[in-house]
Design a protein around this motif. Structure first.
Motif, PDB file in Angstrom:
ATOM      1  N   GLU A  75      18.047  76.212  57.615  1.00 39.59           N
ATOM      2  CA  GLU A  75      17.427  75.491  56.671  1.00 39.59           C
ATOM      3  C   GLU A  75      18.113  75.327  55.350  1.00 39.59           C
ATOM      4  O   GLU A  75      19.215  75.771  55.122  1.00 39.59           O
ATOM      5  CB  GLU A  75      16.532  77.000  55.932  1.00 39.59           C
ATOM      6  CG  GLU A  75      15.663  76.640  54.784  1.00 39.59           C
ATOM      7  CD  GLU A  75      14.861  77.741  54.242  1.00 39.59           C
ATOM      8  OE1 GLU A  75      13.714  77.815  53.913  1.00 39.59           O
ATOM      9  OE2 GLU A  75      15.589  79.016  54.220  1.00 39.59           O
ATOM     10  N   VAL A  76      17.731  74.020  54.745  1.00 38.71           N
ATOM     11  CA  VAL A  76      18.388  73.477  53.578  1.00 38.71           C
ATOM     12  C   VAL A  76      17.811  73.598  52.396  1.00 38.71           C
ATOM     13  O   VAL A  76      16.445  73.345  52.563  1.00 38.71           O
ATOM     14  CB  VAL A  76      18.922  71.899  53.897  1.00 38.71           C
ATOM     15  CG1 VAL A  76      19.671  71.317  52.649  1.00 38.71           C
ATOM     16  CG2 VAL A  76      19.560  71.895  55.225  1.00 38.71           C
ATOM     17  N   ARG A  77      18.182  74.153  51.479  1.00 39.12           N
ATOM     18  CA  ARG A  77      17.349  74.630  50.314  1.00 39.12           C
ATOM     19  C   ARG A  77      18.253  74.744  48.974  1.00 39.12           C
ATOM     20  O   ARG A  77      19.582  74.767  49.171  1.00 39.12           O
ATOM     21  CB  ARG A  77      16.749  75.809  50.584  1.00 39.12           C
ATOM     22  CG  ARG A  77      17.603  77.201  50.598  1.00 39.12           C
ATOM     23  CD  ARG A  77      16.982  78.460  50.530  1.00 39.12           C
ATOM     24  NE  ARG A  77      17.929  79.507  50.856  1.00 39.12           N
ATOM     25  CZ  ARG A  77      19.049  79.997  50.543  1.00 39.12           C
ATOM     26  NH1 ARG A  77      19.288  79.361  49.106  1.00 39.12           N
ATOM     27  NH2 ARG A  77      19.832  80.849  50.759  1.00 39.12           N
ATOM     28  N   HIS A  78      17.427  74.818  47.768  1.00 39.77           N
ATOM     29  CA  HIS A  78      18.277  74.874  46.473  1.00 39.77           C
ATOM     30  C   HIS A  78      19.248  76.195  46.640  1.00 39.77           C
ATOM     31  O   HIS A  78      18.944  77.216  47.297  1.00 39.77           O
ATOM     32  CB  HIS A  78      17.484  74.968  45.400  1.00 39.77           C
ATOM     33  CG  HIS A  78      16.965  73.477  44.977  1.00 39.77           C
ATOM     34  ND1 HIS A  78      17.685  72.666  44.525  1.00 39.77           N
ATOM     35  CD2 HIS A  78      15.823  72.893  44.963  1.00 39.77           C
ATOM     36  CE1 HIS A  78      17.106  71.539  44.434  1.00 39.77           C
ATOM     37  NE2 HIS A  78      15.773  71.635  44.802  1.00 39.77           N
ATOM     38  N   LEU A  79      20.486  76.416  45.910  1.00 36.03           N
ATOM     39  CA  LEU A  79      21.054  77.666  45.817  1.00 36.03           C
ATOM     40  C   LEU A  79      20.319  78.755  45.231  1.00 36.03           C
ATOM     41  O   LEU A  79      19.267  78.430  44.251  1.00 36.03           O
ATOM     42  CB  LEU A  79      22.402  77.345  45.085  1.00 36.03           C
ATOM     43  CG  LEU A  79      23.425  76.349  45.577  1.00 36.03           C
ATOM     44  CD1 LEU A  79      24.494  76.097  44.529  1.00 36.03           C
ATOM     45  CD2 LEU A  79      23.970  77.021  46.803  1.00 36.03           C
ATOM     46  N   ALA A  80      20.458  79.969  45.417  1.00 32.93           N
ATOM     47  CA  ALA A  80      19.946  81.137  45.165  1.00 32.93           C
ATOM     48  C   ALA A  80      21.072  82.041  44.608  1.00 32.93           C
ATOM     49  O   ALA A  80      22.161  81.807  45.271  1.00 32.93           O
ATOM     50  CB  ALA A  80      19.050  81.693  46.112  1.00 32.93           C
ATOM     51  N   ALA A  81      20.816  83.111  44.032  1.00 36.06           N
ATOM     52  CA  ALA A  81      21.598  84.330  43.495  1.00 36.06           C
ATOM     53  C   ALA A  81      22.330  84.726  44.793  1.00 36.06           C
ATOM     54  O   ALA A  81      23.561  84.894  44.792  1.00 36.06           O
ATOM     55  CB  ALA A  81      20.867  85.395  42.755  1.00 36.06           C
ATOM     56  N   ALA A  82      21.775  84.932  45.969  1.00 39.30           N
ATOM     57  CA  ALA A  82      22.028  85.340  47.149  1.00 39.30           C
ATOM     58  C   ALA A  82      23.192  84.416  47.772  1.00 39.30           C
ATOM     59  O   ALA A  82      23.969  85.052  48.702  1.00 39.30           O
ATOM     60  CB  ALA A  82      21.009  85.599  48.323  1.00 39.30           C
ATOM     61  N   ASP A  83      23.330  83.069  47.345  1.00 40.52           N
ATOM     62  CA  ASP A  83      24.570  82.377  48.139  1.00 40.52           C
ATOM     63  C   ASP A  83      25.669  82.492  47.034  1.00 40.52           C
ATOM     64  O   ASP A  83      26.594  81.966  47.377  1.00 40.52           O
ATOM     65  CB  ASP A  83      23.775  80.996  47.752  1.00 40.52           C
ATOM     66  CG  ASP A  83      22.774  80.791  48.681  1.00 40.52           C
ATOM     67  OD1 ASP A  83      22.694  81.155  49.901  1.00 40.52           O
ATOM     68  OD2 ASP A  83      21.670  80.244  48.015  1.00 40.52           O
ATOM     69  N   VAL A 102      14.463  71.790  53.668  1.00 35.75           N
ATOM     70  CA  VAL A 102      14.258  71.275  55.012  1.00 35.75           C
ATOM     71  C   VAL A 102      14.486  72.270  55.983  1.00 35.75           C
ATOM     72  O   VAL A 102      15.518  72.843  55.837  1.00 35.75           O
ATOM     73  CB  VAL A 102      15.424  70.080  55.038  1.00 35.75           C
ATOM     74  CG1 VAL A 102      15.405  69.400  56.615  1.00 35.75           C
ATOM     75  CG2 VAL A 102      15.275  68.764  54.042  1.00 35.75           C
ATOM     76  N   SER A 103      13.539  72.459  56.888  1.00 39.33           N
ATOM     77  CA  SER A 103      13.984  73.411  58.046  1.00 39.33           C
ATOM     78  C   SER A 103      13.721  72.820  59.342  1.00 39.33           C
ATOM     79  O   SER A 103      13.178  72.055  59.684  1.00 39.33           O
ATOM     80  CB  SER A 103      12.827  74.520  57.809  1.00 39.33           C
ATOM     81  OG  SER A 103      12.878  75.128  56.478  1.00 39.33           O
TER      82      SER A 103
END
Length: 94
Positions: free
Chosen positions: A21-29, A15-16
Motif C-alpha cells: 500500500e502506498v499512502r501518505h506518511l503517518a505517525a506510525a512511520d 495506491v493498494s
C-alpha cells in the motif's frame, strides 16, 4: 493576481495492491523515517539535512511532510508491505 502565488498542491491518494500500500506518511512511520534520515548515503540526497540538522521522524510524519505537501514543495509517501505491515519511506516527489 498581483501579489499572489499559485501553489500546485499534490492530491491525496492511496495506491493498494495485494502486496503493498502506498499512502501518505503517518505517525506510525516515524521509526522508518528516522532510519532513512540517519543513513549517511541517503543524507547526501536530502535537501533539508544540512540546513536543519537531524530531522525528527515523528515531526516529519505528523507535521513537516504535510507542510511541504500543502505548500507544493513536495510530497512524501510510505510504502507498507502487507505481509508484515513494515513501512518504507518513498522519495520526495516534486
Amino acid at each position: 493576481m498581483i501579489g499572489q502565488v499559485a501553489v500546485r498542491r499534490f492530491p491525496a491518494l492511496t495506491v493498494s495492491t495485494p502486496r503493498i500500500e502506498v499512502r501518505h506518511l503517518a505517525a506510525a512511520d516515524a521509526e522508518a523515517v528516522d532510519e532513512v534520515f540517519a543513513d549517511r548515503q541517503t543524507q547526501r540526497w536530502l535537501p533539508l539535512a544540512d540546513a536543519s540538522g537531524q530531522i525528527d521522524g515523528r515531526a516529519w510524519c505528523t507535521e513537516l511532510a504535510r507542510q511541504r505537501r500543502d505548500s507544493g514543495d513536495g510530497d512524501h509517501w510510505a510504502v507498507v508491505r502487507r505481509e508484515d505491515q513494515r513501512s518504507f519511506v518513498a522519495a520526495d516527489l516534486r
